[in-house]
Design a protein around this motif. Structure first.
Motif, short mmCIF file in Angstrom:
data_model
loop_
_atom_site.label_atom_id
_atom_site.label_comp_id
_atom_site.label_asym_id
_atom_site.label_seq_id
_atom_site.Cartn_x
_atom_site.Cartn_y
_atom_site.Cartn_z
N UNK A 27 0.84 -1.20 0.00
CA UNK A 27 0.00 0.00 0.00
C UNK A 27 0.87 1.25 0.00
N UNK A 28 0.56 2.18 -0.88
CA UNK A 28 1.27 3.45 -0.88
C UNK A 28 0.75 4.31 0.27
N UNK A 29 1.51 5.31 0.62
CA UNK A 29 1.07 6.21 1.70
C UNK A 29 -0.27 6.87 1.35
N UNK A 30 -0.50 7.34 0.12
CA UNK A 30 -1.82 7.89 -0.20
C UNK A 30 -2.96 6.87 -0.06
N UNK A 31 -2.71 5.63 -0.46
CA UNK A 31 -3.74 4.59 -0.32
C UNK A 31 -4.01 4.32 1.16
N UNK A 32 -2.95 4.25 1.94
CA UNK A 32 -3.07 4.02 3.37
C UNK A 32 -3.81 5.18 4.03
N UNK A 33 -3.46 6.39 3.66
CA UNK A 33 -4.11 7.58 4.23
C UNK A 33 -5.60 7.57 3.95
N UNK A 34 -5.97 7.19 2.74
CA UNK A 34 -7.39 7.14 2.38
C UNK A 34 -8.14 6.13 3.24
N UNK A 35 -7.52 4.99 3.48
CA UNK A 35 -8.20 3.93 4.24
C UNK A 35 -8.33 4.24 5.72
N UNK A 36 -7.46 5.12 6.24
CA UNK A 36 -7.56 5.49 7.67
C UNK A 36 -8.13 6.89 7.85
N UNK A 37 -8.60 7.47 6.75
CA UNK A 37 -9.26 8.78 6.77
C UNK A 37 -8.35 9.89 7.31
N UNK A 38 -7.12 9.92 6.81
CA UNK A 38 -6.18 10.99 7.12
C UNK A 38 -5.67 11.57 5.81
N UNK A 39 -5.12 12.77 5.89
CA UNK A 39 -4.43 13.29 4.71
C UNK A 39 -3.05 12.61 4.66
N UNK A 40 -2.37 12.75 3.54
CA UNK A 40 -1.14 12.01 3.30
C UNK A 40 -0.03 12.35 4.30
#
Length: 160
Positions: A27-40
């Motif tokens: 998982x890329x950081x942007x993908x991870x951020x989206x899944x945990x509802x945070x910005x990058x």
């Protein structure tokens, strides 16, 4: 790297990040951020903190051992008859260098060590036992159990 921080110091987002990365370390950081509802950026900071604190020790792909021709999976119990610091150190150094040894644990009970070993064939496994294990001074008993069928194989830890 700090090792004193416990899982209890992590919040729900940190634990979710750990669970998601265990399931898919690509998982890329942007993908991870989206899944945990945070910005990058805040997600990246959390990820770096989890790495620095030692919760994340590395990233790797999970490979199919059978597709790689490693059809034999053995669990090996080793008992040392004569234990010296030198023999134990030599054994552990040898095991650390052997790629067919997936894990090695010093254990309680009847055996001194428990190894998980893969090999492409029974002949290759036999060669490992004869050249590596039987060639190690101090080992008095080698007990091998070959896996007939793998029910579950996972390296994912339960993150509450």
């Amino acid at each position: 790297m700090s090792t004193n921080i416990s899982i209890h110091a992590l919040d729900a987002i940190d634990r979710t990040i750990l669970r998601l990365l265990q399931a898919d370390s690509s998982l890329s950081t942007p993908q991870l951020a989206e899944q945990v509802a945070l910005s990058v950026t805040p997600c990246w900071r959390r990820l770096k903190r989890l790495e620095e604190q030692g919760f994340i020790t590395g990233y790797q792909a999970q490979l199919n051992r059978r597709k790689l021709g490693l059809d034999i999976l053995a669990f090996v119990q080793l008992t040392f008859g004569v234990v010296t610091d030198k023999s134990i150190q030599r054994f552990e150094e040898t095991i650390l260098q052997r790629p067919e040894v997936l894990s090695c644990h010093k254990v309680t009970g009847q055996a001194d060590y428990l190894l998980q070993v893969v090999a492409p064939s029974l002949d290759a496994y036999s060669d490992f036992v004869e050249t590596v294990l039987r060639g190690t001074p101090g080992i008095s008993l080698i007990h091998s159990s070959l896996a007939l069928r793998e029910i579950k194989a996972s390296s994912q830890l339960p993150v509450a």
